[in-house]
Design a protein around this motif. Structure first.
Motif, PDB file in Angstrom:
ATOM      1  N   GLY A 116     -32.023  28.492 -35.227  1.00 12.90           N
ATOM      2  CA  GLY A 116     -31.064  29.507 -34.975  1.00 12.90           C
ATOM      3  C   GLY A 116     -29.680  29.356 -34.510  1.00 12.90           C
ATOM      4  O   GLY A 116     -29.557  28.076 -34.142  1.00 12.90           O
ATOM      5  N   LEU A 117     -28.805  30.108 -34.456  1.00 16.22           N
ATOM      6  CA  LEU A 117     -27.393  30.009 -34.076  1.00 16.22           C
ATOM      7  C   LEU A 117     -27.187  31.420 -33.552  1.00 16.22           C
ATOM      8  O   LEU A 117     -27.174  32.347 -34.252  1.00 16.22           O
ATOM      9  CB  LEU A 117     -26.647  29.697 -35.265  1.00 16.22           C
ATOM     10  N   TYR A 118     -26.423  31.526 -32.170  1.00 17.79           N
ATOM     11  CA  TYR A 118     -26.082  32.632 -31.629  1.00 17.79           C
ATOM     12  C   TYR A 118     -24.681  32.373 -30.769  1.00 17.79           C
ATOM     13  O   TYR A 118     -24.338  31.348 -30.533  1.00 17.79           O
ATOM     14  CB  TYR A 118     -27.026  33.226 -30.477  1.00 17.79           C
ATOM     15  N   ALA A 119     -23.957  33.507 -30.658  1.00 17.20           N
ATOM     16  CA  ALA A 119     -22.721  33.633 -29.848  1.00 17.20           C
ATOM     17  C   ALA A 119     -22.859  34.715 -28.930  1.00 17.20           C
ATOM     18  O   ALA A 119     -23.288  35.739 -29.382  1.00 17.20           O
ATOM     19  CB  ALA A 119     -21.763  33.609 -30.692  1.00 17.20           C
ATOM     20  N   VAL A 120     -22.186  34.429 -27.784  1.00 20.69           N
ATOM     21  CA  VAL A 120     -22.231  35.740 -26.577  1.00 20.69           C
ATOM     22  C   VAL A 120     -20.969  35.522 -25.873  1.00 20.69           C
ATOM     23  O   VAL A 120     -20.451  34.275 -25.640  1.00 20.69           O
ATOM     24  CB  VAL A 120     -23.437  35.513 -25.721  1.00 20.69           C
ATOM     25  N   ASP A 121     -20.355  36.682 -25.400  1.00 20.67           N
ATOM     26  CA  ASP A 121     -19.487  36.557 -24.611  1.00 20.67           C
ATOM     27  C   ASP A 121     -19.799  36.036 -23.130  1.00 20.67           C
ATOM     28  O   ASP A 121     -20.906  36.216 -22.752  1.00 20.67           O
ATOM     29  CB  ASP A 121     -18.696  37.723 -24.422  1.00 20.67           C
ATOM     30  N   ASP A 123     -19.539  37.300 -20.299  1.00 22.70           N
ATOM     31  CA  ASP A 123     -20.192  38.450 -19.562  1.00 22.70           C
ATOM     32  C   ASP A 123     -21.300  39.059 -19.968  1.00 22.70           C
ATOM     33  O   ASP A 123     -21.949  40.205 -19.736  1.00 22.70           O
ATOM     34  CB  ASP A 123     -19.031  39.612 -19.285  1.00 22.70           C
ATOM     35  N   GLY A 124     -21.784  38.325 -21.115  1.00 23.63           N
ATOM     36  CA  GLY A 124     -23.232  38.762 -21.697  1.00 23.63           C
ATOM     37  C   GLY A 124     -22.897  40.009 -22.618  1.00 23.63           C
ATOM     38  O   GLY A 124     -24.044  40.133 -23.318  1.00 23.63           O
ATOM     39  N   GLN A 125     -21.814  40.183 -22.794  1.00 23.43           N
ATOM     40  CA  GLN A 125     -21.588  41.275 -24.157  1.00 23.43           C
ATOM     41  C   GLN A 125     -21.519  40.610 -25.522  1.00 23.43           C
ATOM     42  O   GLN A 125     -21.093  39.228 -25.724  1.00 23.43           O
ATOM     43  CB  GLN A 125     -20.291  41.992 -23.885  1.00 23.43           C
ATOM     44  N   HIS A 126     -21.669  41.423 -26.482  1.00 24.52           N
ATOM     45  CA  HIS A 126     -21.240  40.984 -28.118  1.00 24.52           C
ATOM     46  C   HIS A 126     -22.195  39.629 -28.399  1.00 24.52           C
ATOM     47  O   HIS A 126     -21.783  38.891 -28.982  1.00 24.52           O
ATOM     48  CB  HIS A 126     -20.077  40.704 -28.091  1.00 24.52           C
ATOM     49  N   LEU A 127     -23.597  39.852 -28.095  1.00 18.24           N
ATOM     50  CA  LEU A 127     -24.467  38.830 -28.473  1.00 18.24           C
ATOM     51  C   LEU A 127     -24.685  39.019 -29.981  1.00 18.24           C
ATOM     52  O   LEU A 127     -24.921  40.227 -30.265  1.00 18.24           O
ATOM     53  CB  LEU A 127     -25.583  38.850 -27.661  1.00 18.24           C
ATOM     54  N   ARG A 128     -24.434  37.975 -30.663  1.00 23.03           N
ATOM     55  CA  ARG A 128     -24.662  38.084 -32.235  1.00 23.03           C
ATOM     56  C   ARG A 128     -25.399  36.909 -32.643  1.00 23.03           C
ATOM     57  O   ARG A 128     -25.262  35.773 -32.575  1.00 23.03           O
ATOM     58  CB  ARG A 128     -23.310  38.118 -32.885  1.00 23.03           C
ATOM     59  N   GLN A 129     -26.404  37.064 -33.426  1.00 17.11           N
ATOM     60  CA  GLN A 129     -27.276  36.089 -34.161  1.00 17.11           C
ATOM     61  C   GLN A 129     -26.498  35.818 -35.417  1.00 17.11           C
ATOM     62  O   GLN A 129     -26.048  36.565 -36.153  1.00 17.11           O
ATOM     63  CB  GLN A 129     -28.621  36.568 -34.665  1.00 17.11           C
ATOM     64  N   LEU A 130     -26.083  34.532 -35.725  1.00 19.66           N
ATOM     65  CA  LEU A 130     -25.371  34.098 -36.745  1.00 19.66           C
ATOM     66  C   LEU A 130     -26.296  33.399 -37.799  1.00 19.66           C
ATOM     67  O   LEU A 130     -25.894  33.450 -39.056  1.00 19.66           O
ATOM     68  CB  LEU A 130     -24.207  33.117 -36.402  1.00 19.66           C
ATOM     69  N   ALA A 131     -27.333  32.786 -37.268  1.00 18.36           N
ATOM     70  CA  ALA A 131     -28.261  31.849 -38.525  1.00 18.36           C
ATOM     71  C   ALA A 131     -29.706  32.372 -38.257  1.00 18.36           C
ATOM     72  O   ALA A 131     -30.226  32.370 -37.040  1.00 18.36           O
ATOM     73  CB  ALA A 131     -27.867  30.592 -38.279  1.00 18.36           C
ATOM     74  N   ARG A 179     -30.628  14.752 -46.787  1.00 16.57           N
ATOM     75  CA  ARG A 179     -30.189  14.565 -48.141  1.00 16.57           C
ATOM     76  C   ARG A 179     -28.593  14.665 -47.943  1.00 16.57           C
ATOM     77  O   ARG A 179     -27.907  13.898 -48.549  1.00 16.57           O
ATOM     78  CB  ARG A 179     -30.659  15.397 -49.463  1.00 16.57           C
ATOM     79  N   ARG A 180     -28.257  15.792 -47.466  1.00 20.68           N
ATOM     80  CA  ARG A 180     -26.489  15.785 -47.164  1.00 20.68           C
ATOM     81  C   ARG A 180     -26.318  16.834 -46.079  1.00 20.68           C
ATOM     82  O   ARG A 180     -27.315  17.663 -45.957  1.00 20.68           O
ATOM     83  CB  ARG A 180     -25.809  16.117 -48.511  1.00 20.68           C
ATOM     84  N   GLU A 181     -25.320  16.798 -45.441  1.00 18.51           N
ATOM     85  CA  GLU A 181     -24.932  17.620 -44.655  1.00 18.51           C
ATOM     86  C   GLU A 181     -23.308  18.383 -45.011  1.00 18.51           C
ATOM     87  O   GLU A 181     -22.284  17.578 -44.858  1.00 18.51           O
ATOM     88  CB  GLU A 181     -24.775  17.062 -43.089  1.00 18.51           C
ATOM     89  N   GLY A 182     -23.286  19.322 -45.311  1.00 19.27           N
ATOM     90  CA  GLY A 182     -22.083  20.335 -45.512  1.00 19.27           C
ATOM     91  C   GLY A 182     -21.426  20.493 -44.193  1.00 19.27           C
ATOM     92  O   GLY A 182     -22.155  20.711 -42.923  1.00 19.27           O
ATOM     93  N   LEU A 183     -20.285  21.466 -44.145  1.00 18.57           N
ATOM     94  CA  LEU A 183     -19.604  21.700 -43.047  1.00 18.57           C
ATOM     95  C   LEU A 183     -19.157  23.001 -43.226  1.00 18.57           C
ATOM     96  O   LEU A 183     -18.397  23.410 -44.229  1.00 18.57           O
ATOM     97  CB  LEU A 183     -18.629  20.773 -42.643  1.00 18.57           C
ATOM     98  N   LEU A 184     -19.306  24.104 -42.320  1.00 21.15           N
ATOM     99  CA  LEU A 184     -18.902  25.486 -42.527  1.00 21.15           C
ATOM    100  C   LEU A 184     -17.846  26.039 -41.373  1.00 21.15           C
ATOM    101  O   LEU A 184     -18.118  25.427 -40.255  1.00 21.15           O
ATOM    102  CB  LEU A 184     -20.064  26.657 -42.574  1.00 21.15           C
ATOM    103  N   ARG A 185     -16.946  26.548 -41.643  1.00 21.20           N
ATOM    104  CA  ARG A 185     -16.126  26.952 -40.600  1.00 21.20           C
ATOM    105  C   ARG A 185     -16.435  28.713 -40.367  1.00 21.20           C
ATOM    106  O   ARG A 185     -16.399  29.376 -41.309  1.00 21.20           O
ATOM    107  CB  ARG A 185     -14.714  26.969 -41.113  1.00 21.20           C
ATOM    108  N   LEU A 186     -16.868  28.731 -39.444  1.00 21.67           N
ATOM    109  CA  LEU A 186     -17.693  30.078 -39.050  1.00 21.67           C
ATOM    110  C   LEU A 186     -17.068  31.076 -37.954  1.00 21.67           C
ATOM    111  O   LEU A 186     -16.640  30.220 -36.712  1.00 21.67           O
ATOM    112  CB  LEU A 186     -19.102  29.874 -38.455  1.00 21.67           C
ATOM    113  N   ASN A 187     -16.886  32.243 -38.213  1.00 19.42           N
ATOM    114  CA  ASN A 187     -16.264  33.284 -37.352  1.00 19.42           C
ATOM    115  C   ASN A 187     -17.524  33.552 -36.580  1.00 19.42           C
ATOM    116  O   ASN A 187     -18.281  34.312 -36.917  1.00 19.42           O
ATOM    117  CB  ASN A 187     -15.632  34.307 -37.896  1.00 19.42           C
ATOM    118  N   THR A 188     -17.467  33.584 -35.252  1.00 18.90           N
ATOM    119  CA  THR A 188     -18.668  33.959 -34.445  1.00 18.90           C
ATOM    120  C   THR A 188     -18.743  35.386 -34.139  1.00 18.90           C
ATOM    121  O   THR A 188     -19.785  35.968 -33.537  1.00 18.90           O
ATOM    122  CB  THR A 188     -18.835  33.000 -32.922  1.00 18.90           C
TER     123      THR A 188
END
Length: 667
Positions: A116-121, A123-131, A179-188
């Motif tokens: 999985g992948l997550y981002a959080v501020d 201060d604990g606010q705006h926790l978001r699951q990304l993957a 097999r391969r690894e791509g790269l993504l530019r992600l807005n969290t």
């Protein structure tokens, strides 16, 4: 999210630890103290140095993510899950963190899909699951779509100056084989991502000093190709190609782009030992003069940049240390070392400091890692975490890095750990052989396995036999096609050297190891039965041909490229070297092993599948009544679960006690 005073928490933990140390002084140190999960780990300063993020866990609970405000000394738990532990963590800006998860209560058999992948501020606010981490290709969360389970964090933190971050999109041939690894530019914050154009079927990437993708690796057959992304138009051009499996060729390893836009690489341009050089991407040439060269060791580590220039180098010699180029940082290191004279003290700096705070990790052979925040102006220390607070350094064993001569004159580096107060005594000894075998074991510092064994009265010798990495091309190449031969001689010569030094009792020496170390354990019992009185093999190879042929019922995480191009050159060709592989097969010679043996395997091991163990077990038990077998059904290539680590080392303790320890029968 709750807020609490962090110094008060640290003081409480320290007091509890002190009481435990005092109460347990007269009794053997419990096994779980060595092999439990660390209570505090992965501390990271924010880009400004005003905040500290770290993973924390009370015993028996899940790991959570805490952020400490270093201005007012308060802490807040910003992420915690009931069904997972916090995994990798990065600051992506002063306000926001990126992290993934892992489940430390599940073995490999029971783990499904990704972290999985997550981002959080902060201060604990705006926790978001990304993957997604459950394996669903697409899953709705409110009105948004998650990235798939095979989205991973990079090891590189990136620019740390916005809500954007680069993440890896990995595609697999089968479990464990990329097999391969791509790269993504992600807005969290929005979850939106854009794919970076790949030059080929890439498998790895390097970001530059500004946090933008500049290098990509692709592999075909035995060749690796490095591509450079041009800053002007973002086009890719082929930079360099080399043979993966030929040390001493024109290969090099990119380390980092500096603020000066120069590419720093690790290369053997200046001799047998690899060193840091500058690579000219225009001419394709490596500088003749090394920037950093270590005496007696290959360069392993990373460069430390700050204030728009190179400040220092973190490198591995006998232990992990730091050499500072910057005069101010040299003075800071001297001040820290004067305050903490019993430990090696590694300093980490914030990316864009706005405070005088730096992070200090203090460690020694007896002391598990301690984490401090040090204020360089006020010269104040604040201890913010202990990895293993129940370990009392006063009861740990001293360890020394040394070198001994093999029978053909080759120097073999090694670590020797002796129980406290045991000098001058002939001790029961365990020769602990590392896996790989293209790896390095002899790194001075606190090691739970060696310290546990020493706490039970055993001397521990860990040799870096020929074929080990870190000591130059000649030492590495001397191990090619030497499984069970000269590599094995180096291990036996270490045991005989320890006898000659008066440290080891010649009648009480056992050999042990995992993976390749398990193979070497079995070959040691075969080749030197008068020397090794018993053996402990966990997840060990039992026949080299089995590594090629495999079994229809098991998936291997070894790639076809490695089997076709790497193994024949480094280990042995299944056809050309068939007789040698037969002569160095523990499985085919199992009837000759009569010493007591402990065998342990993981039920879903993809590196050394279970049939290596079961075939050998059945063959050796027909002629040896002193064979103990244990299978951890949910484990892979090693023990990830604390309960299994504790169980295994408890078995090791009893096994050694019966055969070379206090409970052994004397003749």
């Amino acid at each position: 999210m709750p807020t609490y005073r962090f110094p008060a928490l640290a003081a409480f933990l320290a007091a509890a630890s002190t009481l435990l140390h005092g109460a347990a002084a007269a009794a053997p140190i419990p096994i779980e103290y060595f092999f439990e999960q660390p209570e505090f780990s992965q501390a990271l300063l924010s880009p400004s140095g005003k905040y500290l993020a770290a993973k924390v866990a009370a015993r028996g609970s899940r790991e959570g993510l805490v952020v400490v405000d270093l201005v007012n000394n308060s802490a807040r738990k910003v992420a915690q899950f009931s069904d997972a532990d916090i995994g990798n963590v990065h600051w992506i800006s002063e306000e926001r963190l990126l992290f993934d998860t892992e489940d430390k209560r599940l073995g490999l058999r029971d783990i499904e899909y990704g972290p999985g992948l997550y981002a959080v501020d902060r201060d604990g606010q705006h926790l978001r699951q990304l993957a997604d981490r459950s394996g669903a290709a697409l899953r709705e969360r409110s009105i948004r779509t998650l990235l798939p389970w095979h989205t991973f964090m990079l090891e590189q933190p990136g620019a740390q100056d916005s809500d954007y971050v680069y993440v890896a999109d990995r595609k697999y041939e089968w479990p464990g084989v990329l097999r391969r690894e791509g790269l993504l530019r992600l807005n969290t914050r929005t979850g939106q991502s854009t794919a970076v154009l790949r030059p080929a079927d890439t498998e790895d990437w390097l970001l530059d000093y500004q946090g933008e993708p500049r290098l990509a690796w692709a592999f075909e057959k035995n060749m690796a190709t490095l591509y450079l992304r041009e800053a002007a138009d973002n086009s890719w051009r082929k930079l360099h190609t080399h043979d993966i499996y030929k040390p001493g060729s024109d290969s090099f390893t990119p380390l980092a782009f500096g603020p000066d836009k120069q590419l720093y690489v690790r290369s053997h341009q200046s001799g047998d030992k690899s060193a840091v050089h500058v690579f000219d991407s225009t001419s394709g040439k490596i500088s003749k003069t090394p920037l950093v060269q270590l005496d007696g060791f290959d360069f392993s580590g990373h460069l430390i940049f700050g204030k728009g220039r190179l400040l220092g180098v973190r490198h591995l010699s006998e232990a992990w240390e730091t050499s500072w180029v910057d005069a101010a940082m040299k003075k800071v290191q001297e001040d820290v070392d004067a305050r903490l004279p019993q430990t090696i003290n590694r300093i980490d700096l914030p990316a864009r400091p706005e405070t005088d705070n730096i992070l200090v990790t203090a460690e020694s052979d007896r002391q598990p890692p301690l984490t401090y925040v040090y204020n360089t102006q006020a010269k104040t220390f604040n201890k913010v975490g202990e990895s293993y607070s129940r370990i009392d350094p006063a009861r740990m064993a001293p360890q020394q890095f040394l070198r001994y001569k093999a029978r053909d004159g080759l120097e073999i580096p090694a670590l020797l750990t002796l129980p406290e107060g045991s000098k001058g005594k002939k001790l029961p000894m365990l020769v602990l052989v590392h896996g790989g075998p293209w790896a390095r074991a002899s790194i001075w510092g606190w090691n739970p396995s060696a310290q546990f064994l020493a706490s039970r009265g055993y001397a521990v010798l860990e040799p870096d036999f020929r074929g080990s990495t870190g000591y130059g091309d000649a030492h590495l190449a001397a191990g090619f096609k030497q499984w069970g031969l000269k590599m094995q001689d180096d291990v036996a010569d270490g045991a005989r050297w320890a006898i000659a030094q008066g440290w080891a009792d010649p009648q009480r020496i056992c050999i042990a190891g995992a993976s390749y170390g398990g193979y070497a354990t079995l070959m040691g019992l075969l080749r030197d039965p008068e020397l090794f009185k018993c053996g402990i093999n966990w997840v060990g190879v039992t026949d080299i041909q089995l590594m090629y042929s495999g079994h229809w019922s098991a998936l291997s995480d070894q790639s076809e490229r490695w089997r076709e191009y790497g193994m024949p050159q480094l280990i042995g060709d299944p056809e050309k070297d068939a007789e040698q592989l037969k002569a160095t097969s523990p499985l085919l010679q199992a009837a000759r092993i009569r010493q007591p043996l402990l065998l342990a395997y993981g039920g879903v091991d993809r590196r050394v599948p279970l049939y290596h163990g079961t075939k050998f077990r059945d063959a050796v038990k027909a002629h040896n009544k002193e064979v103990e077998w244990v299978e951890y059904a949910e484990e892979g290539h090693g023990w990830t679960l604390p309960k299994n680590r504790i169980d295994f080392w408890g078995r090791v303790e009893k096994f050694l006690d019966r055969h070379i320890g206090a409970g052994a029968k004397t003749e």
